[in-house]
Scaffold this motif. Structure first.
Motif, PDB file in Angstrom:
ATOM      1  N   GLY A 176      -5.052  -4.570   2.208  1.00 25.61           N
ATOM      2  CA  GLY A 176      -6.045  -3.545   1.214  1.00 25.61           C
ATOM      3  C   GLY A 176      -5.238  -2.608   1.764  1.00 25.61           C
ATOM      4  N   TRP A 177      -4.448  -2.504   2.575  1.00 26.09           N
ATOM      5  CA  TRP A 177      -4.053  -0.777   2.871  1.00 26.09           C
ATOM      6  C   TRP A 177      -2.742  -0.522   1.793  1.00 26.09           C
ATOM      7  CZ3 TRP A 177       1.505  -1.247   3.523  1.00 26.09           C
ATOM      8  CH2 TRP A 177       1.620  -2.605   4.093  1.00 26.09           C
ATOM      9  N   ARG A 178      -2.403  -1.756   1.350  1.00 21.08           N
ATOM     10  CA  ARG A 178      -1.713  -1.049   0.569  1.00 21.08           C
ATOM     11  C   ARG A 178      -2.240   0.499  -0.946  1.00 21.08           C
ATOM     12  NH1 ARG A 178       3.041  -3.752   0.419  1.00 21.08           N
ATOM     13  NH2 ARG A 178       3.546  -5.576   2.095  1.00 21.08           N
ATOM     14  N   LEU A 179      -3.645   0.007  -1.382  1.00 17.80           N
ATOM     15  CA  LEU A 179      -3.617   0.610  -2.580  1.00 17.80           C
ATOM     16  C   LEU A 179      -3.879   2.363  -1.903  1.00 17.80           C
ATOM     17  CD1 LEU A 179      -6.818  -1.621  -4.037  1.00 17.80           C
ATOM     18  CD2 LEU A 179      -4.450  -1.239  -4.376  1.00 17.80           C
ATOM     19  N   SER A 180      -4.140   2.181  -0.689  1.00 20.04           N
ATOM     20  CA  SER A 180      -3.758   3.781   0.215  1.00 20.04           C
ATOM     21  C   SER A 180      -2.827   4.543   0.965  1.00 20.04           C
ATOM     22  CB  SER A 180      -5.368   3.634   1.021  1.00 20.04           C
ATOM     23  OG  SER A 180      -5.699   3.194   0.415  1.00 20.04           O
ATOM     24  N   PRO A 181      -1.681   3.998  -0.056  1.00 18.17           N
ATOM     25  CA  PRO A 181       0.247   4.481   0.510  1.00 18.17           C
ATOM     26  C   PRO A 181       0.346   5.503   0.768  1.00 18.17           C
ATOM     27  CG  PRO A 181      -0.203   4.658  -2.068  1.00 18.17           C
ATOM     28  CD  PRO A 181      -0.994   4.354  -1.278  1.00 18.17           C
ATOM     29  N   HIS A 183      -0.495   6.116  -6.039  1.00 14.68           N
ATOM     30  CA  HIS A 183      -1.417   6.025  -5.927  1.00 14.68           C
ATOM     31  C   HIS A 183      -2.538   4.906  -6.570  1.00 14.68           C
ATOM     32  CE1 HIS A 183      -0.224   9.267  -2.431  1.00 14.68           C
ATOM     33  NE2 HIS A 183      -0.307   9.765  -4.140  1.00 14.68           N
ATOM     34  N   PRO A 184      -2.564   3.344  -5.479  1.00 10.32           N
ATOM     35  CA  PRO A 184      -2.976   3.005  -7.140  1.00 10.32           C
ATOM     36  C   PRO A 184      -4.364   2.990  -7.186  1.00 10.32           C
ATOM     37  CG  PRO A 184      -1.321   1.362  -5.378  1.00 10.32           C
ATOM     38  CD  PRO A 184      -1.586   3.483  -5.055  1.00 10.32           C
ATOM     39  N   GLN A 185      -5.173   3.398  -6.292  1.00  5.32           N
ATOM     40  CA  GLN A 185      -6.473   3.911  -6.217  1.00  5.32           C
ATOM     41  C   GLN A 185      -7.130   4.873  -7.624  1.00  5.32           C
ATOM     42  OE1 GLN A 185      -5.004   5.240  -3.276  1.00  5.32           O
ATOM     43  NE2 GLN A 185      -5.384   6.995  -3.285  1.00  5.32           N
ATOM     44  N   ARG A 186      -5.601   5.896  -8.019  1.00  5.38           N
ATOM     45  CA  ARG A 186      -6.028   6.262  -9.164  1.00  5.38           C
ATOM     46  C   ARG A 186      -5.395   5.781 -10.478  1.00  5.38           C
ATOM     47  NH1 ARG A 186      -3.090  11.700  -9.240  1.00  5.38           N
ATOM     48  NH2 ARG A 186      -4.666  12.329 -11.158  1.00  5.38           N
ATOM     49  N   ILE A 187      -5.666   5.077 -10.485  1.00  2.00           N
ATOM     50  CA  ILE A 187      -5.751   3.480 -11.694  1.00  2.00           C
ATOM     51  C   ILE A 187      -6.788   3.304 -12.075  1.00  2.00           C
ATOM     52  CG2 ILE A 187      -5.476   1.535 -12.568  1.00  2.00           C
ATOM     53  CD1 ILE A 187      -3.773   0.215 -10.582  1.00  2.00           C
ATOM     54  N   GLY A 188      -6.822   4.225 -13.940  1.00  7.75           N
ATOM     55  CA  GLY A 188      -8.529   4.205 -14.293  1.00  7.75           C
ATOM     56  C   GLY A 188      -8.406   5.248 -14.630  1.00  7.75           C
ATOM     57  N   PHE A 193      -7.291  -4.982 -13.660  1.00  4.88           N
ATOM     58  CA  PHE A 193      -6.665  -5.610 -12.460  1.00  4.88           C
ATOM     59  C   PHE A 193      -6.473  -4.570 -11.313  1.00  4.88           C
ATOM     60  CE2 PHE A 193      -2.568  -4.278  -9.524  1.00  4.88           C
ATOM     61  CZ  PHE A 193      -1.761  -6.089 -10.114  1.00  4.88           C
ATOM     62  N   LEU A 194      -6.572  -3.033 -11.013  1.00  7.12           N
ATOM     63  CA  LEU A 194      -7.104  -3.095  -9.973  1.00  7.12           C
ATOM     64  C   LEU A 194      -8.433  -3.283  -8.981  1.00  7.12           C
ATOM     65  CD1 LEU A 194      -7.206  -0.828  -7.834  1.00  7.12           C
ATOM     66  CD2 LEU A 194      -8.424   0.544  -8.651  1.00  7.12           C
ATOM     67  N   HIS A 195      -9.352  -3.971  -9.875  1.00  8.59           N
ATOM     68  CA  HIS A 195     -10.323  -4.202  -9.363  1.00  8.59           C
ATOM     69  C   HIS A 195     -10.205  -6.318  -9.065  1.00  8.59           C
ATOM     70  CE1 HIS A 195     -14.707  -6.066  -9.319  1.00  8.59           C
ATOM     71  NE2 HIS A 195     -14.253  -6.919  -9.643  1.00  8.59           N
ATOM     72  N   PHE A 196      -9.794  -6.819  -9.194  1.00 14.32           N
ATOM     73  CA  PHE A 196      -9.087  -7.862  -8.891  1.00 14.32           C
ATOM     74  C   PHE A 196      -8.458  -8.335  -7.524  1.00 14.32           C
ATOM     75  CE2 PHE A 196     -10.430  -9.563 -13.459  1.00 14.32           C
ATOM     76  CZ  PHE A 196     -11.364 -10.092 -13.567  1.00 14.32           C
ATOM     77  N   ALA A 197      -7.253  -7.112  -7.583  1.00 13.79           N
ATOM     78  CA  ALA A 197      -5.920  -7.440  -6.675  1.00 13.79           C
ATOM     79  C   ALA A 197      -7.381  -6.627  -5.797  1.00 13.79           C
ATOM     80  CB  ALA A 197      -4.823  -6.379  -7.336  1.00 13.79           C
ATOM     81  N   ARG A 198      -7.511  -6.129  -5.599  1.00 15.28           N
ATOM     82  CA  ARG A 198      -8.931  -4.965  -4.104  1.00 15.28           C
ATOM     83  C   ARG A 198      -9.378  -6.371  -3.230  1.00 15.28           C
ATOM     84  NH1 ARG A 198     -10.955  -1.414  -6.052  1.00 15.28           N
ATOM     85  NH2 ARG A 198     -10.296   0.421  -5.468  1.00 15.28           N
ATOM     86  N   GLN A 199      -9.868  -7.520  -4.764  1.00 11.88           N
ATOM     87  CA  GLN A 199     -10.579  -8.534  -3.904  1.00 11.88           C
ATOM     88  C   GLN A 199      -9.713  -9.293  -3.356  1.00 11.88           C
ATOM     89  OE1 GLN A 199     -12.353 -10.142  -7.515  1.00 11.88           O
ATOM     90  NE2 GLN A 199     -14.229  -8.921  -7.446  1.00 11.88           N
ATOM     91  N   GLU A 200      -8.580  -9.323  -3.342  1.00 15.45           N
ATOM     92  CA  GLU A 200      -7.071 -10.370  -3.496  1.00 15.45           C
ATOM     93  C   GLU A 200      -6.630 -10.095  -1.909  1.00 15.45           C
ATOM     94  OE1 GLU A 200      -7.219 -13.559  -4.330  1.00 15.45           O
ATOM     95  OE2 GLU A 200      -8.213 -13.395  -5.914  1.00 15.45           O
ATOM     96  N   LEU A 201      -6.427  -8.550  -1.851  1.00 21.11           N
ATOM     97  CA  LEU A 201      -5.673  -7.979  -0.968  1.00 21.11           C
ATOM     98  C   LEU A 201      -6.957  -8.032   0.612  1.00 21.11           C
ATOM     99  CD1 LEU A 201      -3.949  -5.047  -2.688  1.00 21.11           C
ATOM    100  CD2 LEU A 201      -3.012  -6.237  -1.833  1.00 21.11           C
ATOM    101  N   GLU A 202      -8.010  -7.818   0.099  1.00 21.48           N
ATOM    102  CA  GLU A 202      -9.241  -7.515   1.116  1.00 21.48           C
ATOM    103  C   GLU A 202      -8.918  -9.178   1.292  1.00 21.48           C
ATOM    104  OE1 GLU A 202     -12.834  -7.528  -0.336  1.00 21.48           O
ATOM    105  OE2 GLU A 202     -12.645  -4.899  -0.408  1.00 21.48           O
TER     106      GLU A 202
END
Length: 539
Positions: free
Chosen positions: A354-359, A37-42, A340-349
């Protein structure tokens, strides 16, 4: 609410919050860098219990709880592929730490090397950060962290939870409402302009303009006119009056980046502005008052430039009314995951993914594979946060439509070129029938001076010219292998090879790099770098 440890755990539970009565201190901590679950990074766990001699911290699928610093929600790792049998952390001598992995527990790797039994890390290795991979799915960074409480709402636009970033935020808040000039020091790519904007936004001039100027990018012939303005006809091409950056920032903040690159005449004018609050436009004779908060930044050693008579000491003293230091990324590896999560969220948007961060499938493979996360943690990041942002963009865009992030060969070579050595000392497996003292004696280090040239050469050949394997074989640190090779009269390095010799060997070996290594007898990684530099491509 904080969940309790399972009742069948035989070791002491780990607390995630220190007592308010105790002063902040540094303790071992675990930070999530990759998770299904990528949102748990950090999310982070402080191993405060290890501060007490003889205490042990346990980590399993079900306990203890990780939480985001300053956050309220706390959950265990929870991945179904992790074992309920805990891995154990024990305090070691001189501020170090031991990791114990039971045979029937979760598979644990340290920077790609599987741990059988246990591993011991020094305090210096904890400061640098130790990547732990659990079941090839969850990546944690073992490091030192402060027990000081963190606020979830005062990030000031700076992503990260490391002790150095916390200190930077505190310093920004201390100086933001004052009128003193601020000098920001830090390597290129660390985010010095973000710090300057935070000072502006937190100060009384937030409603005024924020003007950012890179002195290193201005023409030396026109830098004075750009900064202080110019009157019509003051120089060739000056067909009208111009205000300049100082007057554009009137009532607000002027950020001067790369201030160490300012020409001598501009330095003198800057000193005059700081002393009088007035600027003289180029070609003008009447001073113009300006009301500006000056924030400067540099990645140069200004003291060394003063000794070389390239920078004026009085200007440094006036610019540095208060100094801030922005740490390089290699000194705050626990922030790599959140960044990484911060920048990845920007690029996925931007890519609509963006759904990839909430599997939804808890058994699916992690979107950020463990191998990629470990590469990010072990890389030296000479370009700091700016380089991490670019690498994240490359990964996200290059993996569009794929189930997980993929590293192409070129990026893989970049990330592997400057990676940290694998940390830790191997401990004998529990119940192996070998006393731990004997295991320690087997893995004890030798003095590099004890290794002769012929022994070094034979070890290199036996290890196929892999310098890390050679260092482990000889029982000496890897940097010492480089030193011994440089001193040896029997051994060449890749830089000693001529382009003609490398090209000829490449052709004769049909591009097989392993055959080239055996024939030329040089480091594989160094030879690969020379092959790329010469425009050759290995098979």
């Amino acid at each position: 609410m904080q969940q309790k440890l399972a009742a069948d755990m035989s070791t002491t539970a780990v607390q995630t919050k220190g007592s308010p009565a105790t002063a902040p201190r540094s303790v071992p901590a675990l930070t999530v860098v990759s998770h299904p679950h990528p949102q748990r990074i950090g999310e982070q766990l402080l191993l405060e219990v290890l501060a007490s001699v003889g205490r042990t911290a346990a980590l399993s699928r079900n306990a203890p709880d990780f939480s985001r610093p300053g956050g309220l929600l706390a959950l265990p790792l929870g991945d179904p592929f992790l074992s309920r049998t805990p891995v154990l952390f024990e305090p070691a001598a001189h501020g170090g730490l031991r990791l114990r992995v039971p045979e029937d527990g979760t598979q644990v790797c340290v920077a790609g090397e599987s741990v059988a039994g246990g591993r011991e890390f020094t305090q210096e290795e904890l400061v640098a950060g130790v990547p732990l991979v659990l079941a090839e799915r969850v990546v944690l960074l073992l490091h030192l962290a402060s027990t000081a409480a963190q606020s979830a709402h005062r990030d000031l636009g700076l992503v990260g939870q490391s002790q150095s970033i916390q200190q930077l935020r505190d310093d920004i808040l201390r100086v933001a409402d004052l009128a003193v000039p601020v000098l920001i020091r830090g390597e290129t790519g660390t985010g010095k302009e973000l710090v300057a904007r935070a000072i502006h936004e937190q100060g009384p001039r937030r409603s005024g303009p924020f003007v950012s100027v890179n002195l290193g990018a201005l023409s030396k012939e026109l830098v004075a006119a750009e900064l202080f303005g110019a009157q019509r006809g003051a120089y060739t091409g000056a067909s009208r009056d111009r205000d300049g950056f100082f007057r554009a920032a009137h009532g607000g903040t002027l950020f001067l980046d790369e201030v160490g690159e300012a020409p001598a005449e501009v330095q003198a004018a800057l000193l005059r502005v700081l002393e009088t609050g007035e600027v003289y436009p180029v070609g003008g004779h009447t001073p113009v008052p300006v009301d500006v908060r000056l924030v400067a930044a540099t990645d140069s050693n200004l003291e060394a430039r003063i000794e070389e008579r390239l920078f004026k000491a009085p200007l440094l003293h006036r610019l540095a009314g208060f100094e801030l230091r922005v740490p390089p990324l290699r000194e705050r590896r626990e922030d790599i995951g959140p960044l990484f999560l911060h920048f990845a969220r920007q690029e996925l948007e931007t890519t609509g993914e963006g759904w990839r961060l909430s599997p939804t499938d808890p058994r699916a493979a992690p979107w950020l594979p463990a191998s990629v996360a470990v590469r990010l943690l072990r890389y030296a990041w000479p370009g700091n946060v700016r380089q991490l942002r670019n690498v994240t963009r490359q990964l996200v865009i290059g993996s569009r439509g794929l189930p997980g992030l993929r590293v192409d060969s070129r990026l893989e070579q970049t990330l592997d070129a400057e990676s940290l050595p694998v940390p830790g000392r191997v401990l004998a497996p529990a119940g192996a029938g070998v006393p731990e003292a004997a295991g320690e004696a087997k893995s004890s280090r030798r003095k590099p001076s004890e290794v002769g040239e012929n022994e070094l050469l034979e070890a290199l050949r036996a290890c196929s010219w892999d310098l890390k394997a050679t260092a482990d074989f000889l029982g000496i640190p890897r940097p010492s292998v480089y030193v011994l090779i440089d001193k040896s009269s029997l051994i060449r390095t890749a830089r000693d090879l001529s382009p003609e010799e490398i090209t000829r060997c490449f052709q004769e070996c049909a591009g097989d790099l392993d055959k080239m290594v055996q024939r030329l007898e040089v480091s594989r990684r160094a030879l690969q770098r020379r092959v790329r530099e010469l425009g050759l491509s290995d098979a």
